[in-house]
Every structure is written in structure tokens, then in C-alpha cells.
Write an enzyme that holds these catalytic residues in place. Sequence first.
Site, PDB file in Angstrom:
ATOM      1  N   GLU A 183       0.831  -1.209   0.000  1.00 42.52           N
ATOM      2  CA  GLU A 183       0.000   0.000   0.000  1.00 42.52           C
ATOM      3  C   GLU A 183       0.865   1.259   0.000  1.00 42.52           C
ATOM      4  OE1 GLU A 183      -3.002  -0.972  -0.966  1.00 42.52           O
ATOM      5  OE2 GLU A 183      -4.147  -0.092   0.695  1.00 42.52           O
ATOM      6  N   THR A 237      -7.738  11.186  -8.065  1.00 41.92           N
ATOM      7  CA  THR A 237      -7.026  10.817  -6.840  1.00 41.92           C
ATOM      8  C   THR A 237      -6.223  11.973  -6.240  1.00 41.92           C
ATOM      9  OG1 THR A 237      -6.819   8.646  -7.839  1.00 41.92           O
ATOM     10  CG2 THR A 237      -5.566   9.027  -5.833  1.00 41.92           C
TER      11      THR A 237
END
Lengths: 369, 369
Positions: A183, A237
Amino acid sequence: MAICYQSPIKPITIPQSKALTNPKLSFRCNLSLPSRSNPLTISEPEPVYASVKAFAPATIANLGPGFDFLGCAVDGLGDFVSLSLDPNVQPGEVSISEISGDNANRLSKSPLWNCAGIAAIEVMKMLGIRSVGLSLSLEKGLPLGSGLGSSAASAAAAAVAVNELFGGKLGVKELVMAGLKSEEKVSGYHADNVAPAIMGGFVLIQNYEPVELIPLRFPEEKDLFFVLTTPEFEAPTKKMRAALPAEIGMPHHVWNSSQGGALVAGVLLGDLIILGKALSSDKVVEPRRAPLIPGMEAVKKAAIEAGAFGCTISGAGPTAVAVIDDEKKGAEIGEEMVKAFLKEGNLKAVANVHRLDRIGARLISGIPR
Amino acid sequence: MAICYQSPIKPITIPQSKALTNPKLSFRCNLSLPSRSNPLTISEPEPVYASVKAFAPATIANLGPGFDFLGCAVDGLGDFVSLSLDPNVQPGEVSISEISGDNANRLSKSPLWNCAGIAAIEVMKMLGIRSVGLSLSLEKGLPLGSGLGSSAASAAAAAVAVNELFGGKLGVKELVMAGLKSEEKVSGYHADNVAPAIMGGFVLIQNYEPVELIPLRFPEEKDLFFVLTTPEFEAPTKKMRAALPAEIGMPHHVWNSSQGGALVAGVLLGDLIILGKALSSDKVVEPRRAPLIPGMEAVKKAAIEAGAFGCTISGAGPTAVAVIDDEKKGAEIGEEMVKAFLKEGNLKAVANVHRLDRIGARLISGIPR
């Protein structure tokens, strides 16, 4: 010969005798063994399987006032990772042989830049695997950038696949840490997707140094459904991150903290009124992000008016998530959310109703050596 | 003739036959009757007692990351309010006849400026009392300005006393709202002391408009002790409030929110490790306030080193509160905290170990009409 358990898709049957030779198979993969404080010191384990297939569910992070510290797993939606011992792959390394599913071509096949690859390598390092190489195939069941923890699902499935292939030596915390490495590289150092993707249910991240995870058990006897409504829209994003305020005024800080606490209480008490109100109550992040998703504010309003206990943005969007205790009612709420996306946001959308996934990433099948 | 139940101090015995004539007496006063949505519409109730005595416990508010939304009640420490029908008092009004206890002379005897008086008047208004006047006597068991919810205890005891005198028509929420009126006037519009003072246990304030309270039940079968260490020091209230930051950076907001959530989880799960860590973790308020209480940082350190699960400032101080699961261990921790106050803060201090009060404000005795 395939061995199957807890498949979210289609069970694979095996001869009874085979299943019985390995009693451990009936345990949950991610809780079957204790965590080790220093896995690097253990000797290299032998592979238990020639190949395995693992699944990890979609996840909803942020959860309104639970921003960056609370997430939960969603049943019947997720990614698959198949993994096999491959003599053509350099020992100690992983090769990605195939990526399938929607937008598969947008994902890197370099294991160093692919969520599944990074997590797989990390688990191999933790286990000290130096003698065999692995071939990995990723089947994306989750769309990219939808706010449903796509990268975390790939990482979680890969982490569990590697761990199980070598006999499940690592515990939940190590697997989350491996997923966190992934991540960190692809979407930021936060565990609120990858922890529930691995552990299932709701998970609160109390700390990162060291990692401290609190599983929050929603009562088994109560129903909880998520209405996930995803519009045909790619959430920007960078803008989503840039929209976050750098500073929060004390009244909003206290408000959101109290709602975060209420959200935790709602989950543990199985009280959807408390949970839903808290979910809908974010005054810090959602008010900044919702305007960047056309129609989102109207979608939330439509969900609540249609009877949802609460509604917010899933992850960084664009998916909207509403909560309800009845599947049929969930479908009706979903219809209203889809209509609102079209009417107010001029976006086509699809709504689906899913249960809470209480299991997390799991082995689907394995072929013994 | 006195009727007694749930006395925290000394039970008063009554003839068996009398107790049995009123079966309601065995119920908890503050949960014995349902809340009414609009108490103003009910007709004026008749007094059930000629006089009553009520008790309300000390409370710990703020609780580290639970700042301004979470509080809990402490057993065996609190204020008493005695109330009687008094034909010499103007009907519909309250007169304060006596205030006893430490620093009693610092409190106003005007019911409009006394916590107990304000709450009593508010409850009388809610009940629509116009035909009788009440005489109120306040016995302060709590020191003023110690961070233990002194004003809230007086208000809670008075609210419950009036309500019970007239047959307990109001529910918990109305009593909290009456107490909140008092808090608003004397120490700020926050319910994190007065709600647990009335309800007992831990209470989360989810909302003020309308008031929404979430009781958080710490498991009955587990022990929880608070080590309360109060130095001879008057916390500078104005400075304490002025020390609060106006704005909080996003990382600290997320951190404190997650710890607030963990604190709630720790309470509901009865997990003192989670609870204690969360209690100790405040990065927003405690770091600003602790330096204003001489020795506080050292006291916290001493408590943790002596085995406390966690430690923070109680309310706005100067009392320090540590949590532990064993009374004897609590006393040892208290000794270390007292030493640290003396050594690092040059302050004399007293430590006491108390259990969680799970009951809240209650009727102690009543003389029927």
C-alpha cells in the site's frame, strides 16, 4: 487435486480422505497460527503446496469520521491470486505470469510495482524463502480506483497465498505489515483497507509504530448490508488528496472524534442507528471530497430518504456506500442512489448490495506437493 | 421515616412493610421510567415524598482523546442534595437553605447561580411544578475545581432529587438536559460530566442538537479502578481553556480520532490494554495542558512505570487519573504518583483508588408524604 474451503465463488470438492490427512485445513488461514515477533529468525519453511489460490475481499475505508483509521471488508467481491512453485523462476523471487480482469492492462507485471507482487515478496522475505521461486497469477475482481480497496485486495490475497503455500507460519499482523509495504508504494501508508482485507470484519488501526490493530466484531446475530453504488467516473485521486484540509478547527475535531467513537460503538453494539448516523456525520473530509464527485451529495440524500441508516463516500470514491439491515431494502436504496447519480451528476452508476465479510483473505484451494 | 436504597455511604433501614408498599422503590431512579418527548405537555404531578435525599457521583471527563465527548462516573465520591416540600418557599420556586462541605462558602446560595439550584429549577419547569415550593440543601463531597465534575455532581443530584420527589416522571435524557443547563451557566455547554453523573458508567455524547447519548457498558465481570491523584493546586481554568489549540493538523486529528475510537473499543470490550493506551495517547489537549500543572508529565510517567494501563489529566485538572484492574496495585500506583507530584511539581497530593460507578445519580432516602 484441489482442496477447497471457504470459497466465495464456487466450492471445489475433494476426496474426504485427503481432507482428513491435513486437519489444519479446516482452520482459517489467517488465524491458524500465532504471530511471531521476529519471523526473520525462523528457518526457511518447506512449501506445503505445489500451488494455491487465495481470495481477498473488497474493503471500505475511511467510513466517514473513521478517516484513515477504520475500515471493513465486503463479502462476495474481491481479487484472486494463484501461486505456484516454479523452477523457472529465480529462487527467492516472484514472477507475475498473468493479470486478468477489468483494466488488467493498466497494472504492472513487474512484481516490484504490482501490489500483489510487492506483498508476495515481502512475505517471502519474512519467511526467509531463498530456495524456491514462485509464479503468480492475479485475477482482478475489483475495478481500479473505485474506492473499494482494489490494491489492498490484491496485496492481501498475495500475502495470504504465499503464507499458506509455506504452511501458514505468519500471523495476521505480519501479513498486514506485508500488505502495508505494498500500500505504501502504490497508494499511501495506511492500513485501513489492507487490514480488513486480511482480517475481515471491521478493523481499527490504533497505531503504526508498532502496528496495532483492533478487530471490531459486529454481532453475528445481526444483519448488516452495504449498498455500494459506483458511478462511471474516475475519482481524481490527486485532487481527492489535495482536497483534505491541512488544519481542522477544534469544534470540528471534537465533533468528528465523537462521531468516530460513536461509529466504533455502533459497530460493537450492532446498533445500526448509531452506526449510520456516525457514518453520515463527517464534517472534515466528506464535505471537501463530495463536491468532486458529481451528484454525490444528492446520492447521499437519496439513500437516507430511501431508508438507509447512513451514507458516505467509500474510500476516496467515487463509490458511495449506504448501510441497511435488509437486502431487499438495500436494492431499493441502490436504485434511488443510481437515479440520483444520473439526475444530479449526469453519471451512469451500478448499485450492488453486499454483506459484511467476516472472514477476510483466505485460501480457496491448494494442490499439495 | 426514611426509606433507603443504593446508598453509597450509610444504609438507612426501614420497616419491611413500608418498603413493600411501594414496589417501584427497588428500581433505579434514573431508568425506572421512559423518557417523554415533550415533558411540558404533562399535567403537574403530585409530590410522592415530603423530602428526599439524592447522591450523584464524581466524574472524569475528557479522558485523553475523548476530549469533550466522553466521560465516566467514579464510585464512592460525590455530592448529596436533600430536598423538601417547603410551604415557606414561593410555589414553583427553589430556595437553597444550606451548603456544607469543603469550600461551601465559595458557592452561591442563589438558586439561579448555584449548579444544584439551576438544575432543580430546570427539572421543576420540565415537570410543570407550579403549586409547591422546595427547600434544597447541598452537601459537597467533591472539592471545587479539582477536575472531578464537582458542578455536574451537584446538578445531577439536584435534578434526580426533584424528579424523584415528584414520582420520577422524567427520563435520563431530560435529566441530562436539565444538568446541561446548569453546566452551561457555570462551566460551559458540555455534557461529558453531567451525563455520566446521571447515568453512571461511561457515556459518549454523540450530539447536542438534539442531545444523543450512548451509554458504553464496561463488562460487569471485569474490574476497573481509577487512581485519582489530586495535588494541592488550583488549575488555572482560564489558562486551561486558553491552552487549547484553535486548529489541529490533519495527522494529529487522525491520530486522536483513532485513539478516541480505540478508547470506546477498550471500554466496550473491557480491554484495559487498549483502553489504557488510548487514554495515554492524546496529542491534542494533554500536551498543552499538562505543562500548566506542575509535575503532571512526571506523574503520568510514574503511573505508567508503576504498572498503570494508562494515565491522563482528569477533566481540566489538576487531578491525574490512572487506570488499573487491581485495587492494591492501584494504591501502589497512587503512592508513586504522589511522590512524583512532590518531587517534580513540588506539590503535596492525595491519591485514592475508586471503582467505576455503574449506577449514576440515585435516590438515597425519601420520607413519604
